[in-house]
Design an enzyme around this catalytic site. Structure first.
Site, PDB file in Angstrom:
ATOM      1  N   GLU A   1     -18.961   3.269 142.502  1.00  0.00           N
ATOM      2  CA  GLU A   1     -20.257   2.446 141.413  1.00  0.00           C
ATOM      3  C   GLU A   1     -20.958   3.632 141.637  1.00  0.00           C
ATOM      4  OE1 GLU A   1     -21.454   0.286 138.879  1.00  0.00           O
ATOM      5  OE2 GLU A   1     -22.798   0.810 139.533  1.00  0.00           O
TER       6      GLU A   1
ATOM      7  N   CYS B   1     -17.487  -0.292 125.985  1.00  0.00           N
ATOM      8  CA  CYS B   1     -18.442  -1.329 125.254  1.00  0.00           C
ATOM      9  C   CYS B   1     -18.515  -0.376 123.750  1.00  0.00           C
ATOM     10  CB  CYS B   1     -19.541  -1.554 125.832  1.00  0.00           C
ATOM     11  SG  CYS B   1     -20.073  -0.571 126.526  1.00  0.00           S
TER      12      CYS B   1
ATOM     13  N   CYS C   1     -29.859 -19.371 112.564  1.00  0.00           N
ATOM     14  CA  CYS C   1     -31.255 -18.729 113.623  1.00  0.00           C
ATOM     15  C   CYS C   1     -32.437 -18.557 112.437  1.00  0.00           C
ATOM     16  CB  CYS C   1     -31.289 -17.512 114.422  1.00  0.00           C
ATOM     17  SG  CYS C   1     -32.264 -17.204 115.242  1.00  0.00           S
TER      18      CYS C   1
ATOM     19  N   GLN D   1     -21.087  -8.464 133.200  1.00  0.00           N
ATOM     20  CA  GLN D   1     -21.025  -9.151 132.488  1.00  0.00           C
ATOM     21  C   GLN D   1     -21.369 -10.402 131.824  1.00  0.00           C
ATOM     22  OE1 GLN D   1     -18.723  -7.104 130.344  1.00  0.00           O
ATOM     23  NE2 GLN D   1     -17.571  -5.966 131.356  1.00  0.00           N
TER      24      GLN D   1
ATOM     25  N   CYS E   1     -34.030 -18.963 120.606  1.00  0.00           N
ATOM     26  CA  CYS E   1     -32.666 -17.920 120.540  1.00  0.00           C
ATOM     27  C   CYS E   1     -31.306 -19.132 121.345  1.00  0.00           C
ATOM     28  CB  CYS E   1     -32.913 -17.441 121.328  1.00  0.00           C
ATOM     29  SG  CYS E   1     -32.082 -15.547 121.834  1.00  0.00           S
TER      30      CYS E   1
ATOM     31  N   CYS F   1     -28.793 -10.410 116.537  1.00  0.00           N
ATOM     32  CA  CYS F   1     -27.346 -11.020 116.375  1.00  0.00           C
ATOM     33  C   CYS F   1     -27.293 -10.525 113.900  1.00  0.00           C
ATOM     34  CB  CYS F   1     -27.387 -12.305 115.642  1.00  0.00           C
ATOM     35  SG  CYS F   1     -28.033 -12.952 117.601  1.00  0.00           S
TER      36      CYS F   1
ATOM     37  N   TYR G   1     -16.118   2.957 137.967  1.00  0.00           N
ATOM     38  CA  TYR G   1     -17.260   2.670 137.462  1.00  0.00           C
ATOM     39  C   TYR G   1     -17.598   0.970 137.330  1.00  0.00           C
ATOM     40  CZ  TYR G   1     -17.424   6.834 135.251  1.00  0.00           C
ATOM     41  OH  TYR G   1     -17.335   7.986 134.757  1.00  0.00           O
TER      42      TYR G   1
HETATM   43  N1  SAH Z   1     -16.685  -3.161 135.686  1.00  0.00           N
HETATM   44  C1  SAH Z   1     -17.736  -3.831 136.325  1.00  0.00           C
HETATM   45  C2  SAH Z   1     -18.725  -3.256 135.694  1.00  0.00           C
HETATM   46  C3  SAH Z   1     -18.964  -2.083 134.363  1.00  0.00           C
HETATM   47  S1  SAH Z   1     -20.346  -1.382 133.463  1.00  0.00           S
HETATM   48  C4  SAH Z   1     -17.410  -5.640 135.531  1.00  0.00           C
HETATM   49  O1  SAH Z   1     -17.036  -5.860 134.549  1.00  0.00           O
HETATM   50  O2  SAH Z   1     -18.130  -6.197 135.583  1.00  0.00           O
HETATM   51  C5  SAH Z   1     -20.079   0.692 133.989  1.00  0.00           C
HETATM   52  C6  SAH Z   1     -20.378   0.092 135.802  1.00  0.00           C
HETATM   53  O3  SAH Z   1     -21.478   1.306 135.612  1.00  0.00           O
HETATM   54  C7  SAH Z   1     -22.552   0.210 135.890  1.00  0.00           C
HETATM   55  O4  SAH Z   1     -22.527  -0.995 136.586  1.00  0.00           O
HETATM   56  C8  SAH Z   1     -23.495   1.125 136.179  1.00  0.00           C
HETATM   57  O5  SAH Z   1     -24.211   0.918 136.605  1.00  0.00           O
HETATM   58  C9  SAH Z   1     -21.913   2.153 136.366  1.00  0.00           C
HETATM   59  N2  SAH Z   1     -21.791   3.578 135.801  1.00  0.00           N
HETATM   60  C10 SAH Z   1     -23.291   4.034 135.403  1.00  0.00           C
HETATM   61  N3  SAH Z   1     -22.638   5.050 135.427  1.00  0.00           N
HETATM   62  C11 SAH Z   1     -22.056   5.557 136.478  1.00  0.00           C
HETATM   63  C12 SAH Z   1     -21.854   7.164 137.407  1.00  0.00           C
HETATM   64  N4  SAH Z   1     -22.091   8.255 136.821  1.00  0.00           N
HETATM   65  N5  SAH Z   1     -20.939   6.784 138.152  1.00  0.00           N
HETATM   66  C13 SAH Z   1     -19.939   5.682 138.643  1.00  0.00           C
HETATM   67  N6  SAH Z   1     -21.008   4.318 137.519  1.00  0.00           N
HETATM   68  C14 SAH Z   1     -21.791   4.290 136.884  1.00  0.00           C
END
Ligand code: SAH
Length: 467
Positions: A348, A424, A75, A298, A176, A84, A327
């Site tokens: 969530e 992550c 790039c 994702q 990009c 990156c 989450y």
């Molecule tokens: N498992 C999902 C999302 C993971 S990302 C996937 O793979 O697509 C993490 C997620 O946690 C986000 O959607 C965010 O909004 C949520 N989040 C952040 N803090 C939180 C909390 N205290 N309680 C519940 N969810 C939360």
């Protein structure tokens, strides 16, 4: 710190490994030195820019002997744009470095014992693999030395990515490699239109100006969402929107946000539809997922699919278990596991994501999924256990900050047979698992590469209750 120390040159320093932010790690007189812009295996002369009690920070002055793991970055913006950072490293070595980052976190932060960490799962694509990008407009774009020394009158409006460590400077991006077409064309076309009609680019210091931020999201079958954030309403807004829709008929969802706040996040602001649908839909295996402007999804779709398959495999489902997905975002993992489980429960924080999750359950005809909106630490507990039963398997996929301590403690009370921790951020993952180590044993560790050419690593860890 004296000037002398700050500009001290250390010669022929060998870069031994990589740190979690991508910097090279070296040792000098028993002190750790973090070096920017190098590759593990390089021998370099470095200039110290900061000296702390525990470590030094330095930048490479000259590469004396390049590492064998180096390759040519593809790039033009490499080295300037912060996106990156690892493009100068061969992909197979990036994967190994990520594996090593996971090993280091589990050992150093968690103080844990664990079986051999698996090879990092390579991303199916290593270019144009993102389905979401966010660009910022600025009236103070970053200028190269060449531009400055040219002596020419230079326009300062630009749109692209933040220059690392210069919060108000934007690297004006022309191509990009992260998102497929027409992502580049859309951004460049808005820039061209804005320059032609002299529309204001945002002043990040004064927090004012018209064009502020641009989000482009796409799906594999070609749906395209564009969200433009502007600092204030303006007669040019509908004109620009019409222009975009006409130039890019492939945009299936064109939306905008009027944002006069101090920051660019718009979770608390209304998103308005200009044309098309207010969501896009992505396919993953047999499932379809609806993605709204505020939903987390994702960003590397095909690789997320691989990761979810791995999670399903580790969950070892027989159709009888109860699964909690903490989450859960728009319910992707929850729904992915539903057909092999008796019941699934997603939790969530973001209400819009849960709305999408419920719709996703409906369009996929999943009848055994339940979703709860709120903070995981407040929701997980007796009430839902009474309602849905004790979970056999808990999948947890928290944001970078990891799980709240209360959540970790509640999990220890609930004592599910298996916990699959998707993260992550290996550092917070190691910290949280460290807190559970008395009760849970690490059975397997699987780094997954969601973000090629960056030091970011996703990691799936299977924990089993100690007998
Ligand atoms: N498992 C999902 C999302 C993971 S990302 C996937 O793979 O697509 C993490 C997620 O946690 C986000 O959607 C965010 O909004 C949520 N989040 C952040 N803090 C939180 C909390 N205290 N309680 C519940 N969810 C939360």
């Amino acid at each position: 710190m004296g000037r002398k120390v700050r500009n001290q040159i250390l010669t022929a320093v060998t870069i031994e490994s990589a740190a979690s932010d991508g910097k090279g790690v070296a040792r000098w007189n028993n002190q750790v030195v973090f070096v920017e812009g190098v590759a593990p295996g390089d021998v370099v002369d470095v200039r110290v820019i900061r000296k702390k009690r525990q470590y030094m920070e330095a930048i490479a002055e000259q590469v004396v002997q390049p590492s064998k793991i180096r390759t040519d970055p593809f790039c033009d913006h490499f080295g300037v744009c912060g996106g990156c950072k690892w493009q100068h490293l061969k992909y197979k070595n990036q994967l190994e470095l990520k594996r090593q980052l996971v090993v280091d976190s589990l050992q150093r932060i968690g103080g844990l014992t664990f079986p051999e960490v698996q090879q990092t799962l390579a991303s199916p694509q290593t270019q144009y693999h993102r389905n979401k990008l966010e660009f910022t407009f600025s009236n103070r774009r970053w200028l190269s030395h060449q531009e400055i020394s040219s002596g020419m009158e230079l326009g300062r409006n630009g749109v692209g990515f933040h220059k690392p460590r210069q919060f108000d400077k934007i690297v004006d991006v022309h191509h990009c490699y992260l998102q497929p077409d027409p992502s580049n064309q859309i951004r460049n076309s808005i820039r061209e239109y804005a320059l032609k009609h002299e529309l204001g680019f945002f002043d990040i210091r004064k927090k004012q100006g018209f064009l502020r931020n641009l989000i482009i999201r796409n799906t594999e079958k070609g749906e395209l969402m564009v969200i433009l954030q502007v600092g204030h309403d303006d007669p040019w807004l509908p004109r620009l929107m019409d222009h975009l829709q006409k130039q890019f008929p492939e945009i299936t969802s064109l939306q905008y946000v009027i944002n006069d706040k101090g920051n660019e996040t718009f979770f608390d602001l209304p998103v308005r539809l200009h044309s098309g649908s207010n969501f896009i839909t992505d396919n993953m295996g047999d499932l379809r997922f609806r993605i709204g402007p505020k939903s987390f999804y994702q960003t590397n779709g095909p690789q997320a699919h691989e990761m979810y398959k791995l999670v399903r495999e580790l969950a070892a489902l027989n159709g009888q278990q109860v699964i909690y997905d903490l989450y859960s975002g728009t319910g992707t993992i929850t729904l992915f596991l539903a057909s092999s489980a008796r019941q699934v429960v997603g939790i969530e924080l973001v209400p819009e994501a849960i709305e999408d999750a419920r719709i996703n359950a409906e369009i996929n005809q999943v009848g055994n999924a339940n979703f709860y909106t709120g903070d995981t630490k407040d929701i997980i507990g007796e009430t839902i256990i009474k309602r849905h039963g004790k979970p056999d398997v808990v999948v947890t996929d928290p944001p970078r900050s990891g799980m709240h301590r209360d959540v970790v403690e509640k999990l220890m009370d609930i004592n599910p047979e298996r916990i699959i921790y998707v993260s992550c951020n290996p550092a917070t993952q190691a910290r949280d698992i460290g807190l559970m180590a008395e009760h849970y044993e690490i059975r397997s560790v699987h780094p997954v590469d969601m973000f090629p050419h960056t030091p970011h690593v996703e990691c799936v860890i299977l924990l089993e209750l100690r007998k």
